[in-house]
Design a protein around this motif. Structure first.
Motif, PDB file in Angstrom:
ATOM      1  N   ASP A  17      11.846  91.302  12.640  1.00 51.33           N
ATOM      2  CA  ASP A  17      11.282  89.977  12.554  1.00 51.33           C
ATOM      3  C   ASP A  17       9.878  90.058  11.781  1.00 51.33           C
ATOM      4  OD1 ASP A  17      11.036  87.007  13.235  1.00 51.33           O
ATOM      5  OD2 ASP A  17      11.259  87.419  15.344  1.00 51.33           O
ATOM      6  N   VAL A  18       9.367  89.065  11.467  1.00 48.04           N
ATOM      7  CA  VAL A  18       7.905  88.753  10.833  1.00 48.04           C
ATOM      8  C   VAL A  18       7.179  87.907  11.740  1.00 48.04           C
ATOM      9  CG1 VAL A  18       9.093  87.015   9.487  1.00 48.04           C
ATOM     10  CG2 VAL A  18       7.394  88.281   8.485  1.00 48.04           C
ATOM     11  N   VAL A  50       5.533  79.407  -0.405  1.00 44.68           N
ATOM     12  CA  VAL A  50       6.082  79.334   0.975  1.00 44.68           C
ATOM     13  C   VAL A  50       5.769  80.312   1.784  1.00 44.68           C
ATOM     14  CG1 VAL A  50       8.217  78.942   2.254  1.00 44.68           C
ATOM     15  CG2 VAL A  50       7.690  77.569  -0.201  1.00 44.68           C
ATOM     16  N   ALA A  53       6.817  84.211   6.796  1.00 45.88           N
ATOM     17  CA  ALA A  53       6.750  84.332   7.989  1.00 45.88           C
ATOM     18  C   ALA A  53       7.652  83.208   8.680  1.00 45.88           C
ATOM     19  CB  ALA A  53       5.372  84.233   8.807  1.00 45.88           C
ATOM     20  N   ASP A  54       7.959  82.433   7.781  1.00 50.98           N
ATOM     21  CA  ASP A  54       9.123  81.142   8.464  1.00 50.98           C
ATOM     22  C   ASP A  54      10.500  81.690   8.064  1.00 50.98           C
ATOM     23  OD1 ASP A  54       7.279  79.614   9.767  1.00 50.98           O
ATOM     24  OD2 ASP A  54       6.893  78.453   7.950  1.00 50.98           O
ATOM     25  N   GLY A  55      10.613  82.811   7.458  1.00 50.64           N
ATOM     26  CA  GLY A  55      11.893  83.206   6.631  1.00 50.64           C
ATOM     27  C   GLY A  55      12.526  84.180   7.720  1.00 50.64           C
ATOM     28  N   LEU A  56      13.798  84.527   7.277  1.00 50.56           N
ATOM     29  CA  LEU A  56      14.801  85.621   7.920  1.00 50.56           C
ATOM     30  C   LEU A  56      14.635  86.885   7.566  1.00 50.56           C
ATOM     31  CD1 LEU A  56      17.076  85.530  10.243  1.00 50.56           C
ATOM     32  CD2 LEU A  56      18.758  85.034   8.217  1.00 50.56           C
ATOM     33  N   VAL A  57      14.297  87.716   8.368  1.00 48.16           N
ATOM     34  CA  VAL A  57      14.391  89.371   8.317  1.00 48.16           C
ATOM     35  C   VAL A  57      15.911  89.849   8.620  1.00 48.16           C
ATOM     36  CG1 VAL A  57      13.445  91.529   8.709  1.00 48.16           C
ATOM     37  CG2 VAL A  57      11.927  89.317   8.779  1.00 48.16           C
ATOM     38  N   MET A  58      16.706  90.466   7.582  1.00 50.76           N
ATOM     39  CA  MET A  58      17.591  90.991   7.816  1.00 50.76           C
ATOM     40  C   MET A  58      17.582  92.340   7.379  1.00 50.76           C
ATOM     41  SD  MET A  58      20.008  88.879   9.459  1.00 50.76           S
ATOM     42  CE  MET A  58      21.757  89.158   8.855  1.00 50.76           C
ATOM     43  N   GLU A  63      13.837  86.997   3.632  1.00 50.16           N
ATOM     44  CA  GLU A  63      14.239  86.021   2.758  1.00 50.16           C
ATOM     45  C   GLU A  63      13.592  84.606   3.074  1.00 50.16           C
ATOM     46  OE1 GLU A  63      19.073  85.288   2.131  1.00 50.16           O
ATOM     47  OE2 GLU A  63      18.162  83.860   3.507  1.00 50.16           O
ATOM     48  N   PRO A  65      12.108  80.822   3.726  1.00 47.44           N
ATOM     49  CA  PRO A  65      12.859  79.881   4.239  1.00 47.44           C
ATOM     50  C   PRO A  65      13.277  78.693   3.307  1.00 47.44           C
ATOM     51  CG  PRO A  65      10.258  79.945   4.616  1.00 47.44           C
ATOM     52  CD  PRO A  65      10.722  81.162   4.033  1.00 47.44           C
ATOM     53  N   LYS A  66      12.536  78.635   2.107  1.00 52.52           N
ATOM     54  CA  LYS A  66      12.872  77.413   1.168  1.00 52.52           C
ATOM     55  C   LYS A  66      13.847  77.591   0.431  1.00 52.52           C
ATOM     56  CE  LYS A  66      11.266  73.304   1.011  1.00 52.52           C
ATOM     57  NZ  LYS A  66      10.851  72.627   1.926  1.00 52.52           N
ATOM     58  N   HIS A  67      13.864  78.561  -0.504  1.00 54.17           N
ATOM     59  CA  HIS A  67      14.893  78.645  -1.616  1.00 54.17           C
ATOM     60  C   HIS A  67      15.573  79.985  -1.440  1.00 54.17           C
ATOM     61  CE1 HIS A  67      11.735  75.829  -3.382  1.00 54.17           C
ATOM     62  NE2 HIS A  67      12.787  75.071  -2.828  1.00 54.17           N
ATOM     63  N   ASN A  68      15.503  80.876  -0.493  1.00 56.17           N
ATOM     64  CA  ASN A  68      16.342  81.792  -0.249  1.00 56.17           C
ATOM     65  C   ASN A  68      15.948  82.929  -1.153  1.00 56.17           C
ATOM     66  OD1 ASN A  68      18.818  79.761   0.385  1.00 56.17           O
ATOM     67  ND2 ASN A  68      17.817  80.720   2.042  1.00 56.17           N
TER      68      ASN A  68
ATOM     69  N   TRP B 294      21.320  72.533  -5.828  1.00 61.07           N
ATOM     70  CA  TRP B 294      20.384  73.578  -6.370  1.00 61.07           C
ATOM     71  C   TRP B 294      21.235  74.992  -6.508  1.00 61.07           C
ATOM     72  CZ3 TRP B 294      16.723  77.330  -4.889  1.00 61.07           C
ATOM     73  CH2 TRP B 294      15.899  77.767  -6.011  1.00 61.07           C
ATOM     74  N   TRP B 320      24.975  74.604   0.567  1.00 58.47           N
ATOM     75  CA  TRP B 320      23.598  74.358   1.309  1.00 58.47           C
ATOM     76  C   TRP B 320      22.738  73.659   0.429  1.00 58.47           C
ATOM     77  CZ3 TRP B 320      18.712  75.923  -0.251  1.00 58.47           C
ATOM     78  CH2 TRP B 320      17.748  75.845   0.664  1.00 58.47           C
ATOM     79  N   ALA B 376      14.395  76.274   9.040  1.00 54.54           N
ATOM     80  CA  ALA B 376      14.857  77.131   7.910  1.00 54.54           C
ATOM     81  C   ALA B 376      15.668  78.211   8.471  1.00 54.54           C
ATOM     82  CB  ALA B 376      13.904  77.580   6.801  1.00 54.54           C
ATOM     83  N   ARG B 377      14.888  79.069   9.251  1.00 51.68           N
ATOM     84  CA  ARG B 377      15.421  80.201   9.836  1.00 51.68           C
ATOM     85  C   ARG B 377      16.891  80.107  10.386  1.00 51.68           C
ATOM     86  NH1 ARG B 377      11.862  84.828  12.777  1.00 51.68           N
ATOM     87  NH2 ARG B 377      10.353  83.892  11.398  1.00 51.68           N
TER      88      ARG B 377
END
Lengths: 104, 410
Positions: A17-18, A50, A53-58, A63, A65-68, B294, B320, B376-377
């Motif tokens: 996680d982050v 962006v 820290a709102d993104g996903l950790v794998m 990644e 959160p906005k545009h991957n 997009w 998506w 988002a997550r």
């Protein structure tokens, strides 16, 4: 001049996680990997500013959160479109249960 | 005569990504990217977002000229392909010049659907390109009255942008609700309320009788009630795929240029990808769709390039998209209309997720809305669950205490 800054308690970040850490007008992302190591990068995606820290950790990937947009948070390497600029990383150490990051 | 190579018609997100992906796949032949606009390929999503007026002249380029040059991609901008000769394998331009291809990608995109009633008005604007965004942004000023026709994403995002720039905004939608095509009603309702609390006058179920240009501005006549005076109108009633070139070349068109799962048309040397193509969506048993997003443009551009370079890979991605309006972001993974029941999970600060389940309990889509990137997550994790055809327990989906990541591991 570089300095070590206390970012958070080691327990504040869950495994794989982050969390976000703001310091002196800058923002950072602090990661805990699935194999229980800690890492730090700049906090904003290099594509559109962006908070990562709102993104996903794998595994070792964060990644956006906005545009991957994807980065390896251990090395900062951008992993392809839409991100092409690498993420800056910072040295990390654990001290008395705290995560410390080294800033310039 | 040039050597035969890869020709990409359309220099938007899809075409530009495909050009770079061809090189990443090791394709060494001449590669030409042809675009009708004179700008270098740029990202379109920012055009309708709130920042448009403050940064209207700043294109967000997909790559700069040096990147294209370094990759050996020839850019032909401000150029329109007028015909494809499939027997000779060439594309031709109005000037009479031709370019030979061994493989071609049609990434011709879509264009705004025109409103016939508005054709005679000089004050009705559409949005697809940077130049059109600049034309709209230059009319945004404090106190201007804007009438927006269409309660889809373009209309709503521009309503948010206009109201943030001090315009008085009326938004007219013919359907009984906003975002009827792609968004669950619960989320459309949140969006509508945010607009209303920002002063946007949203009118649903409205029929327009006509537009009349005045000395200054335009009068919008409605089937019922008093006409609306506006400084200008923006029409956002959907998009039409650019299929004419393909159709004239004898390729099948079916709500878009018809391709198979590998994005090949019925000509093995011609591919189509992005907004212009209709393709079978494998996660829904091959349901034929056309996506105007997009991410789809990127993914399909990349996939088409892999297959042009000799691959034979089937499209397998989950659709998506996102939209930003005021401080809210919504994201949807999958197509919610595949579901027959909905499970809701409430998060902090009014954010929520909707999980859309098929009759057999399979998770087929997820949608959510919240402030900033609050959802988002979870939407990303839900997208992975959809891709895996997961059948999660409804109770686990409903409870915010259950981390979606743990469902992924199950």
């Amino acid at each position: 001049m570089s300095e070590w800054v206390e970012a958070c308690a080691a327990d504040d970040v869950e495994e794989e996680d982050v969390i976000r850490f703001d310091h002196a007008g800058r923002t950072f992302a602090i990661y805990r990997s699935p194999d229980d190591e800690y890492f730090a990068t700049d906090g904003l995606c290099t594509h559109e500013k962006v908070h990562l820290a709102d993104g996903l950790v794998m595994d070792d990937i964060i990644e956006c959160p906005k545009h991957n947009g994807r980065f390896n948070y251990k090395t900062g390497a951008a992993k392809g479109a839409p991100v092409c600029v690498n993420l800056r990383t910072y040295p990390v150490k654990l001290e008395a249960g705290m995560v410390m990051i080294q800033l310039d | 005569m040039d050597a035969r190579g890869a020709v990409i018609v359309g220099a938007g997100e899809c075409g530009a990504r495909a050009a770079f992906a061809l090189r990443e796949e090791g394709y060494a032949g001449p590669t030409t990217l042809i675009g009708e606009e004179t700008h270098l390929p740029y990202e379109r999503p920012p055009l309708s977002k709130e920042g448009m007026a403050s940064d209207a002249s700043g294109l967000k380029l997909i790559a700069d000229a040096a990147h294209f040059a370094d990759a050996g991609i020839r850019l032909l901008l401000g150029s329109k392909v007028i015909a494809i000769d499939r027997a000779a394998k060439t594309v031709s331009f109005r000037s009479g010049s031709t370019i030979p291809y061994e493989m071609m990608l049609l990434a011709t995109g879509a264009r705004p659907r025109r409103l016939p009633l508005a054709e005679a008005s000089g004050h009705c604007l559409y949005l697809r390109t940077q130049d059109e965004a600049n034309a709209i942004a230059s009319r945004f000023r404090q106190g201007a009255h804007v009438v927006i026709v269409g309660g889809g994403f373009i209309g709503l995002e521009l309503a948010a942008a206009a109201s943030r720039h001090g315009c008085t905004v009326s938004l007219l939608e013919a359907a009984p609700r906003l975002l009827a095509r792609a968004v669950p009603p619960e989320i459309a309702e949140v969006i509508g309320n945010v607009h209303r609390s920002n002063g946007v006058d949203i009118r649903l179920g409205v029929s327009i009788a006509g537009f009349q240009d005045m000395d200054r501005g335009v009068e919008v006549h409605l089937a019922e009630g008093a006409p609306l005076r506006a400084d200008f109108c923006i029409i956002g009633i959907g998009a039409v795929p650019n299929t004419e070139l393909a159709q004239e070349a004898g390729l099948a068109v079916d709500n878009g240029i018809r391709v198979d799962g590998t994005l090949r048309t019925d000509d093995p040397y011609i591919f189509a990808a992005g907004d212009c193509c209709s393709f079978p969506l494998s996660i829904y048993g091959g349901r034929r769709v056309r996506l105007e997003t997009w991410r789809n443009a990127q993914e399909q551009g990349t996939l088409a390039a892999k297959n042009m370079a000799g691959g034979n890979i089937e499209h397998a991605a989950v659709p998506w998209f996102w939209s930003d309006q005021y401080d809210r972001t919504l994201q949807i993974a999958g197509l919610p209309d595949e579901g027959t029941q909905t499970v809701r999970r409430d998060l902090a600060d009014g954010a929520f997720l909707l999980f859309h389940l098929a009759g057999d309990g399979r998770l087929v889509a997820a949608s959510g809305i919240g402030i900033g990137n609050a959802i988002a997550r979870d939407i990303r994790l839900a997208e992975m669950l959809v891709a895996r055809r997961a059948v999660p327990a409804a109770g686990s989906l409903a409870s915010a205490a259950v981390k979606l990541k743990t469902l992924l591991a199950a």
